[in-house]
Motif scaffolding. Structure first.
Motif, PDB file in Angstrom:
ATOM      1  N   ASP A  97     -10.611   4.659   2.354  1.00 10.99           N
ATOM      2  CA  ASP A  97      -9.389   4.173   2.045  1.00 10.99           C
ATOM      3  C   ASP A  97      -8.397   5.642   3.293  1.00 10.99           C
ATOM      4  N   GLU A 131       0.396   9.798   3.132  1.00  9.33           N
ATOM      5  CA  GLU A 131       0.284   8.398   3.362  1.00  9.33           C
ATOM      6  C   GLU A 131       0.978   7.795   2.575  1.00  9.33           C
ATOM      7  N   GLU A 132      -0.045   9.099   1.913  1.00  9.23           N
ATOM      8  CA  GLU A 132       0.500   7.436  -0.306  1.00  9.23           C
ATOM      9  C   GLU A 132       1.436   8.587  -0.752  1.00  9.23           C
ATOM     10  N   ARG A 295       7.238  -5.456  -1.967  1.00 11.63           N
ATOM     11  CA  ARG A 295       6.624  -5.698  -0.989  1.00 11.63           C
ATOM     12  C   ARG A 295       6.620  -7.020  -0.898  1.00 11.63           C
ATOM     13  N   ALA A 363      -1.378  -4.392   2.563  1.00 13.39           N
ATOM     14  CA  ALA A 363      -0.818  -2.878   2.127  1.00 13.39           C
ATOM     15  C   ALA A 363       0.250  -2.663   3.000  1.00 13.39           C
ATOM     16  N   TYR A 364       0.974  -0.931   3.151  1.00 13.99           N
ATOM     17  CA  TYR A 364       1.482  -0.164   4.262  1.00 13.99           C
ATOM     18  C   TYR A 364       0.642   0.355   4.781  1.00 13.99           C
ATOM     19  N   HIS A 389      -8.627   1.302  -4.063  1.00 12.00           N
ATOM     20  CA  HIS A 389      -7.251   3.081  -5.245  1.00 12.00           C
ATOM     21  C   HIS A 389      -7.734   2.977  -5.938  1.00 12.00           C
TER      22      HIS A 389
HETATM   23  C1  GLV Z   1      -1.272   2.361   0.648  1.00 13.05           C
HETATM   24  O1  GLV Z   1      -1.538   2.985   0.557  1.00 13.05           O
HETATM   25  C2  GLV Z   1      -0.547   1.101   0.114  1.00 13.05           C
HETATM   26  O2  GLV Z   1       0.212   1.892  -1.139  1.00 13.05           O
HETATM   27  O3  GLV Z   1      -0.144   0.406   0.862  1.00 13.05           O
END
Ligand code: GLV
Ligand code: MN
Ligand code: MN
Length: 417
Positions: A97, A131-132, A295, A363-364, A389
């Motif tokens: 990732d 990013e996390e 989301r 995912a973002y 993850h």
């Molecule tokens: C990135 O890790 C997400 O949570 O989309």
């Protein structure tokens, strides 16, 4: 131009990066925990900068630790073409990732150099900070700041579990200076293209080696604090209880119910953390803090789910005699890829005989925020069983190489524009 990705080196570097980890070893795969500004994160950064420097890239870092590794073009004043991703990893994650986008991007640049490209525009590899959301509770910290989506005052005041502020943690890690300087001016980048594992099952299931991302779902984060009344687990009588964890349990199930009720697979909601106070087996929980990650590709539908959750909170307050407060962490917009870069990607796949699928990213990514300031797109490669993850996250070498090759091909086209 001949573009040759060095598979052996790329896989070796992915494996080396995975050694900078704070995770307990796993028997199902390579476990990686690399929290932003932890000793392992700092070691990984130093190693990456060394690789970039030895490749002749110009390296610089901003005040939040975003790291820019630039191959200057023949017209260095033109807006650059950028690629990259992140190297931080959530607790007990896998080794692909983000890292595939950073090391795949580096290998793509090397392949273009070896192929003799003299890019018109500079090509820049970017490693974004955090990013996390693990440490500071908000994802894409570096790209949010770079794109001006997050104010520097709010960012510096973010705290981790030990109540240490971002301001103090980044300074201790060697990143000083005002966060306001992280933001780049409009038109700083000509284009942004990120390579990433899909983190979902569709490419593998359909036997398609490349995903071309057309849009990225809109994430939001909320923190709920539920306060009841604690006491002795033996002596506090059941009819007198206002157990915060029981209320939280109902709230979590209500969140799941409302996310499912949209009937659309694009709506997803997760409660991934639950802090119970005082957290003793023989004490009735008096306070619980939950973090909700919700989301949707449609932000209005996401908000409608939130409204239903809020109605259930009202009901819970009355029935269970608890207080529930809701705090907004972030509510982001969806991102759209640039039609021009999508076209280049499709054309290049067609030229190279690569089957592809146009798809949504649920995912973002840092691309979500780069989309605010530049034309963007993303390349997805399959990952085994759609797993991410987790330590058993896996992407096949051939898929990684194909993704890096496609990335290099399209970077070369963008850099000649
Ligand atoms: C990135 O890790 C997400 O949570 O989309
Ligand atoms: Mn991730
Ligand atoms: Mn990622």
């Amino acid at each position: 131009m001949q573009i040759q990705i060095n598979e052996h080196r790329l896989l070796d570097e992915l494996k080396t990066l995975a050694t900078f980890t704070d995770a307990e070893p796993s028997d199902v795969g390579t476990a990686v925990t690399r929290i932003v500004f932890s000793p392992d994160d700092l070691r990984a950064r130093a190693w990456l900068k060394e690789l970039a420097t030895s490749e002749g890239l110009q390296v610089h870092e901003d005040a939040v630790g975003n790291t820019f590794m630039r191959w200057p073009g023949t017209q260095p004043d033109l807006p650059a073409v950028a690629t990259g991703s992140h190297t931080d990893a959530i607790p007990h994650a896998g080794m692909y990732d983000g890292t595939v986008g950073v090391l795949g991007g580096l290998e793509a640049i090397r392949a273009l150099k070896r192929g003799g490209l003299q890019p018109h525009r500079s090509i820049e590899l970017v490693m974004f900070t955090a990013e996390e959301p693990t440490r500071f509770g908000i994802g894409c910290l570096g790209s949010r700041l770079l794109s001006g989506t997050l104010g520097s005052g709010r960012a510096d005041g973010l705290t981790d579990k030990q109540e240490a502020t971002l301001a103090s943690v980044r300074t201790a890690a060697g990143f000083a200076g005002p966060l306001s300087s992280v933001r780049v001016p409009p038109n700083h980048y000509h284009a942004w293209l990120e390579l990433h594992i899909e983190q979902g099952p569709l490419l593998e299931r359909e036997g398609i080696p490349i995903g071309i991302v057309t849009n990225i779902a809109a994430p939001a984060g909320y923190r709920f604090t539920i306060t009841g009344f604690g006491g002795h687990a033996g002596a506090l009588l059941m009819p007198d209880r206002r157990d915060a964890l029981c209320a939280a349990a109902e709230l979590i199930l209500s969140i799941e119910r409302h996310a499912l009720a949209t009937g659309v697979i694009d709506t997803v909601a997760t409660v991934g953390t639950c802090d119970v106070h005082p957290g003793a087996v023989n004490s009735v929980p008096s306070r619980v803090v939950l973090q909700l990650d919700i989301r949707d590709t449609d932000p209005d539908r996401r908000e409608a789910v939130m409204q239903s959750i809020r109605r259930d909170c009202d009901d819970l307050r009355r029935r269970r005699n608890v207080s529930i407060t809701e705090e907004l962490v972030n509510a982001d917009a969806p991102a759209q890829s640039s039609p021009h870069i999508l076209q280049l990607l499709e054309e290049t796949c067609a030229e190279q005989g690569i089957p592809y699928k146009k798809m949504v990213s649920r995912a973002y990514h840092d691309s979500s925020f780069m989309a605010r300031i530049a034309p963007i797109a993303m390349i997805f490669i399959p990952c085994r069983d759609g797993v991410s993850h987790r330590p058993d996250e896996y992407a096949a070498p051939a898929d990684i190489v194909r993704g890096a090759h496609l990335l290099a091909s399209v970077l070369a086209k963008l850099a000649s524009e």
